[in-house]
Design an enzyme around this catalytic site. Structure first.
Site, PDB file in Angstrom:
ATOM      1  N   GLY A 268       1.722  -1.464   0.549  1.00 57.03           N
ATOM      2  CA  GLY A 268       3.135  -1.326   0.221  1.00 57.03           C
ATOM      3  C   GLY A 268       3.502   0.108   0.555  1.00 57.03           C
ATOM      4  O   GLY A 268       2.715   1.025   0.295  1.00 57.03           O
TER       5      GLY A 268
ATOM      6  N   ARG B 284       2.264   0.060 -16.898  1.00 55.84           N
ATOM      7  CA  ARG B 284       3.101   0.159 -15.707  1.00 55.84           C
ATOM      8  C   ARG B 284       4.032  -1.051 -15.680  1.00 55.84           C
ATOM      9  O   ARG B 284       3.602  -2.192 -15.728  1.00 55.84           O
ATOM     10  CB  ARG B 284       2.235   0.156 -14.443  1.00 55.84           C
ATOM     11  CG  ARG B 284       3.053   0.222 -13.165  1.00 55.84           C
ATOM     12  CD  ARG B 284       2.417  -0.569 -12.054  1.00 55.84           C
ATOM     13  NE  ARG B 284       3.216  -0.527 -10.831  1.00 55.84           N
ATOM     14  CZ  ARG B 284       3.069  -1.394  -9.835  1.00 55.84           C
ATOM     15  NH1 ARG B 284       2.168  -2.347  -9.913  1.00 55.84           N
ATOM     16  NH2 ARG B 284       3.827  -1.295  -8.763  1.00 55.84           N
TER      17      ARG B 284
ATOM     18  N   ARG C 154       4.876  -7.051   4.540  1.00 52.89           N
ATOM     19  CA  ARG C 154       6.325  -7.162   4.339  1.00 52.89           C
ATOM     20  C   ARG C 154       7.069  -6.669   5.569  1.00 52.89           C
ATOM     21  O   ARG C 154       6.670  -5.702   6.214  1.00 52.89           O
ATOM     22  CB  ARG C 154       6.760  -6.347   3.122  1.00 52.89           C
ATOM     23  CG  ARG C 154       6.183  -6.805   1.798  1.00 52.89           C
ATOM     24  CD  ARG C 154       6.658  -5.906   0.672  1.00 52.89           C
ATOM     25  NE  ARG C 154       5.963  -6.184  -0.580  1.00 52.89           N
ATOM     26  CZ  ARG C 154       5.536  -5.253  -1.421  1.00 52.89           C
ATOM     27  NH1 ARG C 154       5.733  -3.972  -1.163  1.00 52.89           N
ATOM     28  NH2 ARG C 154       4.919  -5.587  -2.532  1.00 52.89           N
TER      29      ARG C 154
ATOM     30  N   GLY D 193      -1.621   7.146   3.694  1.00 54.80           N
ATOM     31  CA  GLY D 193      -1.161   8.526   3.765  1.00 54.80           C
ATOM     32  C   GLY D 193      -2.238   9.536   3.426  1.00 54.80           C
ATOM     33  O   GLY D 193      -2.320  10.617   4.026  1.00 54.80           O
TER      34      GLY D 193
ATOM     35  N   ASP E 280      -4.779  -4.272   7.147  1.00 54.99           N
ATOM     36  CA  ASP E 280      -5.542  -3.069   6.800  1.00 54.99           C
ATOM     37  C   ASP E 280      -5.504  -2.092   7.973  1.00 54.99           C
ATOM     38  O   ASP E 280      -5.918  -2.441   9.086  1.00 54.99           O
ATOM     39  CB  ASP E 280      -6.990  -3.456   6.477  1.00 54.99           C
ATOM     40  CG  ASP E 280      -7.786  -2.313   5.873  1.00 54.99           C
ATOM     41  OD1 ASP E 280      -7.748  -1.197   6.436  1.00 54.99           O
ATOM     42  OD2 ASP E 280      -8.469  -2.533   4.850  1.00 54.99           O
TER      43      ASP E 280
ATOM     44  N   GLU F 145      -1.148   7.629 -10.103  1.00 57.87           N
ATOM     45  CA  GLU F 145      -0.168   6.958 -10.955  1.00 57.87           C
ATOM     46  C   GLU F 145      -0.691   6.759 -12.370  1.00 57.87           C
ATOM     47  O   GLU F 145       0.064   6.842 -13.348  1.00 57.87           O
ATOM     48  CB  GLU F 145       0.230   5.621 -10.323  1.00 57.87           C
ATOM     49  CG  GLU F 145       0.996   5.791  -9.010  1.00 57.87           C
ATOM     50  CD  GLU F 145       1.210   4.478  -8.290  1.00 57.87           C
ATOM     51  OE1 GLU F 145       2.287   3.881  -8.470  1.00 57.87           O
ATOM     52  OE2 GLU F 145       0.312   4.063  -7.545  1.00 57.87           O
TER      53      GLU F 145
ATOM     54  N   HIS G 247       4.844   7.625   0.762  1.00 57.76           N
ATOM     55  CA  HIS G 247       3.849   6.815   0.066  1.00 57.76           C
ATOM     56  C   HIS G 247       3.489   5.672   1.008  1.00 57.76           C
ATOM     57  O   HIS G 247       4.194   4.673   1.102  1.00 57.76           O
ATOM     58  CB  HIS G 247       4.436   6.289  -1.251  1.00 57.76           C
ATOM     59  CG  HIS G 247       3.497   5.413  -2.030  1.00 57.76           C
ATOM     60  ND1 HIS G 247       2.890   5.826  -3.194  1.00 57.76           N
ATOM     61  CD2 HIS G 247       3.071   4.136  -1.813  1.00 57.76           C
ATOM     62  CE1 HIS G 247       2.129   4.846  -3.661  1.00 57.76           C
ATOM     63  NE2 HIS G 247       2.226   3.810  -2.844  1.00 57.76           N
ATOM     64  N   LEU G 248       2.382   5.840   1.729  1.00 62.25           N
ATOM     65  CA  LEU G 248       2.025   4.905   2.787  1.00 62.25           C
ATOM     66  C   LEU G 248       0.755   4.158   2.423  1.00 62.25           C
ATOM     67  O   LEU G 248      -0.334   4.731   2.353  1.00 62.25           O
ATOM     68  CB  LEU G 248       1.827   5.657   4.114  1.00 62.25           C
ATOM     69  CG  LEU G 248       2.977   6.572   4.550  1.00 62.25           C
ATOM     70  CD1 LEU G 248       2.648   7.255   5.865  1.00 62.25           C
ATOM     71  CD2 LEU G 248       4.287   5.792   4.661  1.00 62.25           C
TER      72      LEU G 248
ATOM     73  N   ASN H 101      -2.314  -1.779 -15.802  1.00 64.63           N
ATOM     74  CA  ASN H 101      -1.464  -2.195 -14.687  1.00 64.63           C
ATOM     75  C   ASN H 101      -1.729  -3.674 -14.472  1.00 64.63           C
ATOM     76  O   ASN H 101      -2.735  -4.061 -13.883  1.00 64.63           O
ATOM     77  CB  ASN H 101      -1.798  -1.386 -13.430  1.00 64.63           C
ATOM     78  CG  ASN H 101      -0.893  -1.733 -12.254  1.00 64.63           C
ATOM     79  OD1 ASN H 101      -0.136  -2.695 -12.303  1.00 64.63           O
ATOM     80  ND2 ASN H 101      -0.983  -0.960 -11.197  1.00 64.63           N
TER      81      ASN H 101
ATOM     82  N   GLY I 254      -2.917   5.001   0.024  1.00 69.91           N
ATOM     83  CA  GLY I 254      -4.117   4.664   0.778  1.00 69.91           C
ATOM     84  C   GLY I 254      -4.129   5.113   2.217  1.00 69.91           C
ATOM     85  O   GLY I 254      -5.102   5.713   2.693  1.00 69.91           O
TER      86      GLY I 254
END
Length: 397
Positions: A211, A90, A240, A333, A283, A384, A207-208, A7, A331
């Site tokens: 990102g 990836r 973001r 979730g 964080d 992943e 997917h929390l 990755n 992370g």
């Protein structure tokens, strides 16, 4: 077969070596600060202590060489070079061309280059990783696994923007979605946990992480997802903005006398919960502490984040005509019962009920809904790298 999963970022390179038979991780690590002073490789052979080696890495070629050295050295190595049967990469953006993973050829590399303007921060770095591996491991088959592929089953009414249709035809401007490898893995794993056929389930995957994205998975296929042309659309994230009125860009440019590049940097790197919390943190561990200690910015940021997640869950429930399962992963979730509870406490309108005791789980598979909940709530750790290794093995065995 031993599968090396790569990755590659612009200044970093994550890797895992996975045994395709047992699906066990043999070694994993990270090359940091590639092309920057102070670069190092940190890796952990399974069952051994973490190893850190400070080493100049002027480019990704050197980083790949150090990865191979780490995996094969006589002191701490775990494999010979000949035992690495394939490499899985990836790739962030595959455009509309790639609906599944593919063996990398010159034509595939050209196609990835062709859509690099859709992911200018990611695809070029991914291509650097491919070429570096080809140089160090000539003849070893390599596979591209795309973040966008799982979302290519979205119907046109879900992926089109309200722009002149010619912009889609000429430039491919549409919603693509990201984190697809994670959404695919988690949705499939959730069906396995429940002993159900994916074709029989309406599922929302959350997917929390820093990102963050949601997907609506109906009958095993993605029918909608929150990220768009780029990963900027959708949920409020670590740094973001998520969904925003496009006119904000021009407005801020005029007020701050700034450029498009300046505002793009603001939207991607200085906003989200970081910006909303008065730059306390991106964080969620820090934000949770701040929230519980009365920090106004932390509460503002967390509440806005939770609201946006709940809003998307509601819209996807409507889009699918119901929902059977809601999965939490990545992370935040997987590890933040605090955030999961804030979200699930607002899902009574769909009959979802969270079990407070079960919700204390961190980083492991668990049903966190009560027996009488009309919607099953699951924590499903994503993997992943394993998903990439599985696709790579399937194409190269």
């Amino acid at each position: 077969m031993k599968i090396l999963v790569i990755n590659c970022g612009s200044s970093s390179l994550k890797f895992q070596l996975i045994d395709s038979d047992s699906e066990a991780v043999i070694c994993k690590g990270l090359c940091e600060r590639i092309g920057i002073e102070g670069s190092q490789i940190v890796y952990t052979p399974t069952g051994k202590d973490k190893i850190t080696k400070v080493e100049p890495m002027p480019d990704h070629n050197r980083a790949i060489e150090l990865v191979i050295e780490a995996l094969t050295n006589s002191e701490n190595g775990v494999v010979s070079l000949e035992e690495i049967g394939a490499v899985g990469h990836r790739i962030v953006h595959g455009g509309e061309k790639f609906t599944k993973s593919v063996i990398i050829t010159d034509e595939v590399i050209k196609a990835i280059e062709d859509v690099s303007d859709l992911a200018p921060l990611h695809n070029p770095a991914n291509l650097i990783g491919i070429r570096a591996c080809q140089k160090v491991m000539p003849g070893v088959p390599m596979v591209a696994v795309f973040d966008t592929a799982f979302h290519q089953t979205m119907p046109q009414d879900a992926y089109l923007y309200g722009l002149p249709y010619s912009y889609y035809e000429k430039y491919g401007i549409r919603r693509y979605g990201f984190h697809g490898t994670s959404h695919s893995f988690v949705s499939k794993r959730a069906a396995e946990i429940l002993g159900k056929n994916p074709a029989d389930l309406k599922m929302i995957v959350c997917h929390l992480g820093n990102g963050a994205s949601l997907s609506a998975v109906d009958g095993g296929k993605c029918v909608d997802t929150s990220m768009g042309l780029t990963p900027l659309e959708g949920l409020i994230m670590g740094t973001r903005t998520g969904d925003i009125d496009p006119s904000v860009v021009e407005f801020v440019m005029k007020k701050e006398n700034s450029t498009v590049a300046d505002v793009t940097n603001l939207l991607n790197k200085k906003s989200g919960v970081f910006g909303l919390s008065d730059e306390l943190s991106s964080d969620f561990r820090d934000l949770e502490d701040g929230y519980n200690n009365g920090h106004a910015g932390a509460k503002r940021a967390v509440d806005a984040f939770v609201y946006r997640v709940v809003k998307y869950i509601g819209s996807y429930t409507a889009a699918m005509g119901g929902v059977d399962v809601i999965c939490f992963t990545a992370g935040v979730g997987e590890n933040s019962g605090f955030v999961r509870k804030l979200i699930c406490d607002r899902l009574g309108f769909i009959g979802a009920k969270i079990d407070a005791e079960a919700n204390k789980v961190r980083g492991e598979e668990k049903t966190i809904s009560t027996p009488d909940s009309k919607v099953t709530l699951l924590v499903v750790p994503t993997n992943e790298e394993l998903a990439i290794a599985r696709d790579t093995y399937a194409l190269c065995k």
